[in-house]
Motif scaffolding. Structure first.
Motif, PDB file in Angstrom:
ATOM      1  N   LYS A  99       0.849  -1.216  -0.014  1.00  0.00           N
ATOM      2  CA  LYS A  99      -0.052   0.012  -0.079  1.00  0.00           C
ATOM      3  C   LYS A  99       1.041   1.204   0.121  1.00  0.00           C
ATOM      4  O   LYS A  99       0.464   2.455  -0.559  1.00  0.00           O
ATOM      5  CB  LYS A  99      -0.927  -0.220   1.325  1.00  0.00           C
ATOM      6  CG  LYS A  99      -1.809   0.976   1.207  1.00  0.00           C
ATOM      7  CD  LYS A  99      -2.841   1.095   2.225  1.00  0.00           C
ATOM      8  CE  LYS A  99      -4.010   2.209   2.374  1.00  0.00           C
ATOM      9  NZ  LYS A  99      -3.387   3.554   2.132  1.00  0.00           N
ATOM     10  N   GLN A 100       1.912   1.201   0.698  1.00  0.00           N
ATOM     11  CA  GLN A 100       2.978   2.375   0.906  1.00  0.00           C
ATOM     12  C   GLN A 100       3.352   2.792  -0.798  1.00  0.00           C
ATOM     13  O   GLN A 100       3.421   3.938  -1.023  1.00  0.00           O
ATOM     14  CB  GLN A 100       4.052   2.205   1.636  1.00  0.00           C
ATOM     15  CG  GLN A 100       3.809   2.065   3.130  1.00  0.00           C
ATOM     16  CD  GLN A 100       4.824   1.756   3.959  1.00  0.00           C
ATOM     17  OE1 GLN A 100       5.558   0.778   3.737  1.00  0.00           O
ATOM     18  NE2 GLN A 100       5.187   2.561   4.951  1.00  0.00           N
ATOM     19  N   ILE A 101       3.641   1.763  -1.453  1.00  0.00           N
ATOM     20  CA  ILE A 101       4.137   1.831  -2.882  1.00  0.00           C
ATOM     21  C   ILE A 101       2.973   2.544  -3.712  1.00  0.00           C
ATOM     22  O   ILE A 101       3.121   3.454  -4.408  1.00  0.00           O
ATOM     23  CB  ILE A 101       4.817   0.635  -3.348  1.00  0.00           C
ATOM     24  CG1 ILE A 101       5.747   0.222  -2.759  1.00  0.00           C
ATOM     25  CG2 ILE A 101       5.229   0.907  -4.844  1.00  0.00           C
ATOM     26  CD1 ILE A 101       6.448  -1.026  -3.204  1.00  0.00           C
ATOM     27  N   LEU A 102       1.784   1.712  -3.684  1.00  0.00           N
ATOM     28  CA  LEU A 102       0.841   2.076  -4.367  1.00  0.00           C
ATOM     29  C   LEU A 102       0.234   3.737  -4.148  1.00  0.00           C
ATOM     30  O   LEU A 102      -0.203   4.386  -5.144  1.00  0.00           O
ATOM     31  CB  LEU A 102      -0.424   1.249  -4.287  1.00  0.00           C
ATOM     32  CG  LEU A 102      -0.059  -0.239  -4.677  1.00  0.00           C
ATOM     33  CD1 LEU A 102      -1.067  -1.304  -4.162  1.00  0.00           C
ATOM     34  CD2 LEU A 102       0.020  -0.385  -6.176  1.00  0.00           C
ATOM     35  N   ASP A 103       0.201   4.061  -2.794  1.00  0.00           N
ATOM     36  CA  ASP A 103      -0.248   5.364  -2.501  1.00  0.00           C
ATOM     37  C   ASP A 103       0.771   6.328  -3.144  1.00  0.00           C
ATOM     38  O   ASP A 103       0.180   7.597  -3.388  1.00  0.00           O
ATOM     39  CB  ASP A 103      -0.339   5.641  -1.095  1.00  0.00           C
ATOM     40  CG  ASP A 103      -1.401   4.636  -0.321  1.00  0.00           C
ATOM     41  OD1 ASP A 103      -2.291   4.269  -1.387  1.00  0.00           O
ATOM     42  OD2 ASP A 103      -1.397   4.680   0.849  1.00  0.00           O
ATOM     43  N   LYS A 104       1.972   6.210  -3.211  1.00  0.00           N
ATOM     44  CA  LYS A 104       2.799   7.011  -3.776  1.00  0.00           C
ATOM     45  C   LYS A 104       2.650   7.234  -5.256  1.00  0.00           C
ATOM     46  O   LYS A 104       3.126   8.180  -5.948  1.00  0.00           O
ATOM     47  CB  LYS A 104       4.346   6.658  -3.578  1.00  0.00           C
ATOM     48  CG  LYS A 104       4.935   6.781  -2.149  1.00  0.00           C
ATOM     49  CD  LYS A 104       6.213   6.244  -1.941  1.00  0.00           C
ATOM     50  CE  LYS A 104       6.740   6.536  -0.676  1.00  0.00           C
ATOM     51  NZ  LYS A 104       5.858   5.689   0.404  1.00  0.00           N
ATOM     52  N   LEU A 105       1.985   6.319  -6.066  1.00  0.00           N
ATOM     53  CA  LEU A 105       1.771   6.554  -7.672  1.00  0.00           C
ATOM     54  C   LEU A 105       0.769   7.549  -7.702  1.00  0.00           C
ATOM     55  O   LEU A 105       0.574   8.026  -9.066  1.00  0.00           O
ATOM     56  CB  LEU A 105       1.262   5.260  -8.239  1.00  0.00           C
ATOM     57  CG  LEU A 105       2.277   4.025  -8.003  1.00  0.00           C
ATOM     58  CD1 LEU A 105       1.414   2.640  -8.539  1.00  0.00           C
ATOM     59  CD2 LEU A 105       3.226   4.304  -8.868  1.00  0.00           C
ATOM     60  N   SER A 106      -0.098   8.045  -6.794  1.00  0.00           N
ATOM     61  CA  SER A 106      -1.300   9.275  -7.176  1.00  0.00           C
ATOM     62  C   SER A 106      -2.057   8.741  -8.277  1.00  0.00           C
ATOM     63  O   SER A 106      -2.251   9.402  -9.222  1.00  0.00           O
ATOM     64  CB  SER A 106      -0.329  10.565  -7.356  1.00  0.00           C
ATOM     65  OG  SER A 106       0.398  11.092  -6.235  1.00  0.00           O
ATOM     66  N   ALA A 107      -2.515   7.593  -8.325  1.00  0.00           N
ATOM     67  CA  ALA A 107      -3.496   6.947  -9.309  1.00  0.00           C
ATOM     68  C   ALA A 107      -4.314   6.056  -8.632  1.00  0.00           C
ATOM     69  O   ALA A 107      -4.478   4.803  -8.999  1.00  0.00           O
ATOM     70  CB  ALA A 107      -2.504   6.231 -10.188  1.00  0.00           C
ATOM     71  N   LYS A 108      -5.196   6.639  -7.682  1.00  0.00           N
ATOM     72  CA  LYS A 108      -6.286   5.993  -7.246  1.00  0.00           C
ATOM     73  C   LYS A 108      -7.223   4.874  -7.840  1.00  0.00           C
ATOM     74  O   LYS A 108      -7.356   4.010  -7.501  1.00  0.00           O
ATOM     75  CB  LYS A 108      -6.948   6.931  -5.912  1.00  0.00           C
ATOM     76  CG  LYS A 108      -7.851   6.374  -5.094  1.00  0.00           C
ATOM     77  CD  LYS A 108      -8.650   7.488  -4.281  1.00  0.00           C
ATOM     78  CE  LYS A 108      -9.597   6.632  -3.066  1.00  0.00           C
ATOM     79  NZ  LYS A 108     -10.259   7.741  -2.346  1.00  0.00           N
ATOM     80  N   SER A 109      -7.810   5.741  -8.723  1.00  0.00           N
ATOM     81  CA  SER A 109      -8.805   4.832  -9.374  1.00  0.00           C
ATOM     82  C   SER A 109      -8.139   3.713 -10.172  1.00  0.00           C
ATOM     83  O   SER A 109      -8.519   2.691 -10.199  1.00  0.00           O
ATOM     84  CB  SER A 109      -9.489   5.662 -10.697  1.00  0.00           C
ATOM     85  OG  SER A 109     -10.227   6.827  -9.874  1.00  0.00           O
ATOM     86  N   THR A 148      10.001  11.577  -2.152  1.00  0.00           N
ATOM     87  CA  THR A 148      10.018  10.504  -1.640  1.00  0.00           C
ATOM     88  C   THR A 148      10.053   9.362  -2.254  1.00  0.00           C
ATOM     89  O   THR A 148      10.829   8.410  -1.863  1.00  0.00           O
ATOM     90  CB  THR A 148       8.901  10.291  -0.509  1.00  0.00           C
ATOM     91  OG1 THR A 148       8.668  11.576   0.608  1.00  0.00           O
ATOM     92  CG2 THR A 148       8.802   9.267   0.527  1.00  0.00           C
ATOM     93  N   PHE A 149       9.093   9.131  -3.329  1.00  0.00           N
ATOM     94  CA  PHE A 149       9.246   8.032  -4.246  1.00  0.00           C
ATOM     95  C   PHE A 149      10.761   7.948  -4.859  1.00  0.00           C
ATOM     96  O   PHE A 149      11.014   6.824  -5.010  1.00  0.00           O
ATOM     97  CB  PHE A 149       8.264   8.415  -5.510  1.00  0.00           C
ATOM     98  CG  PHE A 149       8.286   7.372  -6.629  1.00  0.00           C
ATOM     99  CD1 PHE A 149       7.512   6.478  -6.309  1.00  0.00           C
ATOM    100  CD2 PHE A 149       8.876   7.483  -7.771  1.00  0.00           C
ATOM    101  CE1 PHE A 149       7.220   5.220  -7.284  1.00  0.00           C
ATOM    102  CE2 PHE A 149       8.889   6.544  -8.574  1.00  0.00           C
ATOM    103  CZ  PHE A 149       8.009   5.131  -8.339  1.00  0.00           C
ATOM    104  N   GLU A 150      11.362   9.274  -5.059  1.00  0.00           N
ATOM    105  CA  GLU A 150      12.539   9.033  -5.907  1.00  0.00           C
ATOM    106  C   GLU A 150      13.690   8.434  -4.652  1.00  0.00           C
ATOM    107  O   GLU A 150      14.524   7.507  -5.158  1.00  0.00           O
ATOM    108  CB  GLU A 150      13.156  10.208  -6.450  1.00  0.00           C
ATOM    109  CG  GLU A 150      14.413  10.283  -7.257  1.00  0.00           C
ATOM    110  CD  GLU A 150      15.020  11.441  -7.757  1.00  0.00           C
ATOM    111  OE1 GLU A 150      15.942  11.547  -8.490  1.00  0.00           O
ATOM    112  OE2 GLU A 150      14.188  12.598  -7.219  1.00  0.00           O
TER     113      GLU A 150
END
Length: 266
Positions: free
Chosen positions: A4-14, A111-113
Motif C-alpha cells: 500500500k505504501q508504494i501504491l499510494d505514492k503513484l497518485s493513481a487511486k482509480s 520520497t518516491f525517488e
C-alpha cells in the motif's frame, strides 16, 4: 515497506483500485478452479485474462495515453501481482523502467525517488503465495441505462447497450451489438444495428442479456471500455432472435471477454 505504501505514492487511486478489484476477482476464481493452490496454475489463469483488459493501457500508443500513465500502470501491476502472490519477469522489468522514467521526468514525489531502490528490490523479490482467497468487493457501477459502450478485446472493438442498472447501482445489464469495429465506433454507427445472440446446442440463437460485475469506473482506468453515447432510446434490434432464456446471465468483465469471443467465433 508494504504494498500500500508504494501504491499510494503513484497518485493513481482509480487505476490502483480498479486493477486491485480485477486481480482479486480473478485470483478468487483461480483459487476456486485450482484447489491445489499451485502458483503456476493460478498465474496461468489470472495473467492472460487480466492482460486482455489492461493491455488496453499497457500496449496503447503514446499518442493515446500518457507515457507516465503507462509507467504507473506497470508499477501498480507489479506491486499488486506481488500482493496476490504472483510475479512476472517481463512486467517487473517494465515496472523498473517505469520507475526510472517517472524519476527522470520528476513526475512523482521526492520520497518516491529516494525510495526507488527499495521499491525495485521489493517488486523483484519472490512474493509469498496467498493462503486464503482474496475478498471481492460488493459491486457498484457509475454507468447508466441507455448508454452505449465500446469494449476493446485485442485489436477489435465491440459495442454493447446498457438496458438497465440492477441492484441499487450494483451492475449494468447489457446486450451486445452484432458488429466488430477497428476503432471505437461513433454513435451514428449503432443506428438500426442488430443485437448478437448466443447460439445454443439445439441450433437456436437467442436474445442474450448479461449482468456485468466489476464494470465500475467511468472513465475506465483500464482504457478498455468507453462511452459511445448516452440517452440512446433505441436498443439493438433483436426481432430476428428467439426469446431470451431468463432475465440475464450473471457475468463479469473477464467472462464477458470470453463470451464475446465465443459469440463472434460461432
Amino acid at each position: 515497506m508494504k504494498h500500500k505504501q508504494i501504491l499510494d505514492k503513484l497518485s493513481a487511486k482509480s487505476m490502483v483500485e480498479s486493477m486491485e478489484d480485477d486481480l482479486a476477482r480473478l485470483t478468487f476464481n483461480a483459487m476456486c478452479e485450482y484447489k491445489d493452490g499451485l502458483t503456476e496454475k493460478l498465474i496461468s489463469f489470472v495473467l492472460p485474462r487480466l492482460l486482455v483488459r489492461w493491455d488496453c493501457v499497457l500496449k496503447a500508443g503514446d499518442n493515446e495515453l500518457a507515457i507516465s500513465y503507462k509507467a504507473k500502470a506497470y508499477i501498480a501491476l507489479a506491486v499488486l501481482l506481488s500482493k496476490h502472490g504472483f510475479s512476472d519477469v517481463e512486467i517487473t522489468k517494465k515496472a523498473i523502467s517505469g520507475i526510472d522514467y517517472l524519476n527522470k521526468e520528476v513526475i512523482l514525489s521526492d520520497t518516491f525517488e529516494k525510495q526507488s531502490s527499495d521499491i525495485k528490490n521489493f517488486i523483484s523479490a519472490t512474493p509469498k503465495p496467498l493462503k486464503r482467497k482474496p475478498s471481492v468487493k460488493v459491486g457498484i457501477t457509475f454507468y447508466r441505462a441507455k448508454e452505449a459502450i465500446s469494449i476493446q478485446i485485442g485489436k477489435d472493438f465491440y459495442a454493447a447497450y446498457i438496458h438497465k442498472i440492477s441492484d441499487n447501482n450494483g451492475a449494468a445489464i447489457i446486450e451486445v451489438y452484432d458488429a466488430v469495429f477497428d476503432k471505437i465506433p461513433a454513435k451514428e454507427q449503432l443506428k438500426n444495428l442488430k443485437g448478437r445472440g448466443q447460439k445454443y446446442d439445439d441450433g437456436s440463437e437467442r436474445i442474450s442479456f448479461f449482468r456485468i460485475a466489476g464494470m465500475k469506473f467511468l472513465p475506465d482506468p483500464a482504457n478498455q471500455i468507453h462511452i459511445i453515447g448516452s440517452s440512446i432510446a433505441e436498443p439493438p434490434l433483436n426481432s430476428h432472435l428467439e426469446e431470451a432464456i431468463g432475465l440475464y446471465a450473471m457475468s463479469d468483465l473477464f467472462r464477458l471477454q470470453e463470451i464475446i469471443n465465443r459469440m463472434f467465433r460461432d
